[in-house]
Design an enzyme around this catalytic site. Sequence first.
Site, mmCIF file in Angstrom:
data_model
loop_
_atom_site.group_PDB
_atom_site.id
_atom_site.type_symbol
_atom_site.label_atom_id
_atom_site.label_comp_id
_atom_site.label_asym_id
_atom_site.label_seq_id
_atom_site.Cartn_x
_atom_site.Cartn_y
_atom_site.Cartn_z
ATOM 1 N N GLY A 229 0.835 -1.195 -0.057
ATOM 2 C CA GLY A 229 -0.217 -0.109 -0.071
ATOM 3 C C GLY A 229 0.815 1.212 0.067
ATOM 4 O O GLY A 229 1.872 1.255 -0.589
ATOM 5 N N GLU A 230 0.341 2.323 0.470
ATOM 6 C CA GLU A 230 1.054 3.684 0.834
ATOM 7 C C GLU A 230 1.452 4.090 -0.613
ATOM 8 O O GLU A 230 2.555 4.749 -0.598
ATOM 9 C CB GLU A 230 2.140 3.667 1.677
ATOM 10 C CG GLU A 230 3.338 2.840 1.497
ATOM 11 C CD GLU A 230 4.618 2.830 2.582
ATOM 12 O OE1 GLU A 230 5.567 3.316 2.322
ATOM 13 O OE2 GLU A 230 4.332 2.453 3.924
#
Lengths: 338, 338
Positions: free
Chosen positions: B303-304
């Site tokens: 993610g991120e």
Amino acid sequence: MSITSLEDLRNQLGTLREPDESARKRAEAREPQLTKPPGSLGRLEELAAWVSAWQGQHPPQMDSPHICVFAGNHGIVAKGVSAYPQEVTQQMVHGFEAGSAAVNQLSQTFGITLQVIALDLATPTGDFTETSALDEAGFVDAFNRGAAAVPGDADMIGVGEMGIGNTTSAAALCLALYGGDAAAWTGAGTGVAGAALAKKVSVVADGVSRHRSNISDGLDALQKLGGRELVAITGAIVQARQSRVPVMIDGFISSAAAAALETTRAGALDHCLVAHASAEKGHNLLLKSLKKQPLLDLNMRLGEASGAALATAIVKAAINCHNGMATFAEAGVSDKEN
Amino acid sequence: MSITSLEDLRNQLGTLREPDESARKRAEAREPQLTKPPGSLGRLEELAAWVSAWQGQHPPQMDSPHICVFAGNHGIVAKGVSAYPQEVTQQMVHGFEAGSAAVNQLSQTFGITLQVIALDLATPTGDFTETSALDEAGFVDAFNRGAAAVPGDADMIGVGEMGIGNTTSAAALCLALYGGDAAAWTGAGTGVAGAALAKKVSVVADGVSRHRSNISDGLDALQKLGGRELVAITGAIVQARQSRVPVMIDGFISSAAAAALETTRAGALDHCLVAHASAEKGHNLLLKSLKKQPLLDLNMRLGEASGAALATAIVKAAINCHNGMATFAEAGVSDKEN
């Protein structure tokens, strides 16, 4: 390094450098300390450890990646196997030198230095349906020029090629190395189809039939069926191994050249990644034979190290994550609860 | 843009900007003139035309790509669905601000600017097995903050997220949107397995059961089961569409948020690419439902916006090829013979 004969190369393939397991372990010890769930960067984490092992250092470096594009001409084009005329090889070399080709844009985008090595373009190799593509002296010369092109201080080299007719040569090489049907290895190249493609398949089959009895290993096959740029790629790959420079192999043709090494000496490509799954027919089959999983699959089939440039950017990103991320302790981030 | 209610958003989804077909045609007209066999750059060629259409200009530009990482906290973590404690969301936001996380390294590597938007981290959303994750005012606020984060002069925006517990929220959202088994949508997230994973699956199933009768479309599902960062992602996506900024969706959670738009208004994601096939269970199924083919498959699940950063580099390379390569005429290269 340099070689004096095929037999000399066979001997030298017996003394390839091994990976640095201590550097690999240091990378593997750092990785789980970085602020992310273990394994969550997937292949990027594997790349950091792999580059460390083959560079023989930790932290790994990726500040100076380099690309070598080797160009050669092929006698086999007389058989009408390409959609473009032979002079395009030289014209594209001018394009690389002028900075106007795809690989120029790609390497500039990612800060990769680029070198183009044109190999006797005015003297195409022999038509392999009639004679050997190269004699032993021609093989030795092309190999040594490939080896000499590797900058010892590069953090990685990408190898690619340009050569009108060379998908035909690569297909014949694959057929000689792995067997199967000529049609399974022979694709559109720059864009042949229909009767022209059928002709290309029969040229590939004829060439391999003609030389089969004189081929005892991958190096023989490369000499009989390859081209100077394919041989130079093998020189660059072996030199890079001995200089602790990991290698990014581009697409179908570069992989076919590399396969001549692997079939001669298993493990000869352990310091190499394959950049991408080429859309050229035969590459997926070749990747399975080589047991290599490419980094990218973008339906590309250009050659000239275009895929290698993109994949090198992925490796650069992986190394920057490994080296530049904070550890849980440094960042004051709570680690996993269990 | 901004919205005042879910109904207002439903109405605005009826007036999304369309692609600029003239810009697309100009890109498609230039592509075959470039010094390479037609189609040989594969998806890179498609990207050049696609970016032109959604930016509404030719030549397309990719000098200023931007990434928005939205962070939120989730009441559902009280049910023990994550391997990490909730304070990690705030700690990682500090990491993004300090430049020490993976997405910082990745965006720096490729010259992508990065913005982190923390959304009321001290006030987690409601536990969706007991109540609605957000009330309508909370949805509207998060949506508008997502929309406001989009720089109108960005050439592309990547959207990503950070939020302990948000794979649970995303899995519940997918189950509500597409049906099937809760287990098919629920994965390890930051690293849960065994009994903890079984518990997570039952939490997902329970949450969807509880709200099903009050869900009439994707936006309802997003309000009941989502989180602020998921809602903000939808705000950014819709704003980007209206500002002619193409979007790069990161991985599983960002795709789940985006799916709430697509299921509400078919075609709402036509200006979006999906960066990569996440290793998080459920993403492949979600990609099939969305009919999106990701650019990369590197077994990542962080993610991120980490995948979005890598994929944006591929788009940048594609645009540089399209704009920077010479034509056959300019380079004096012979074109195809037939």
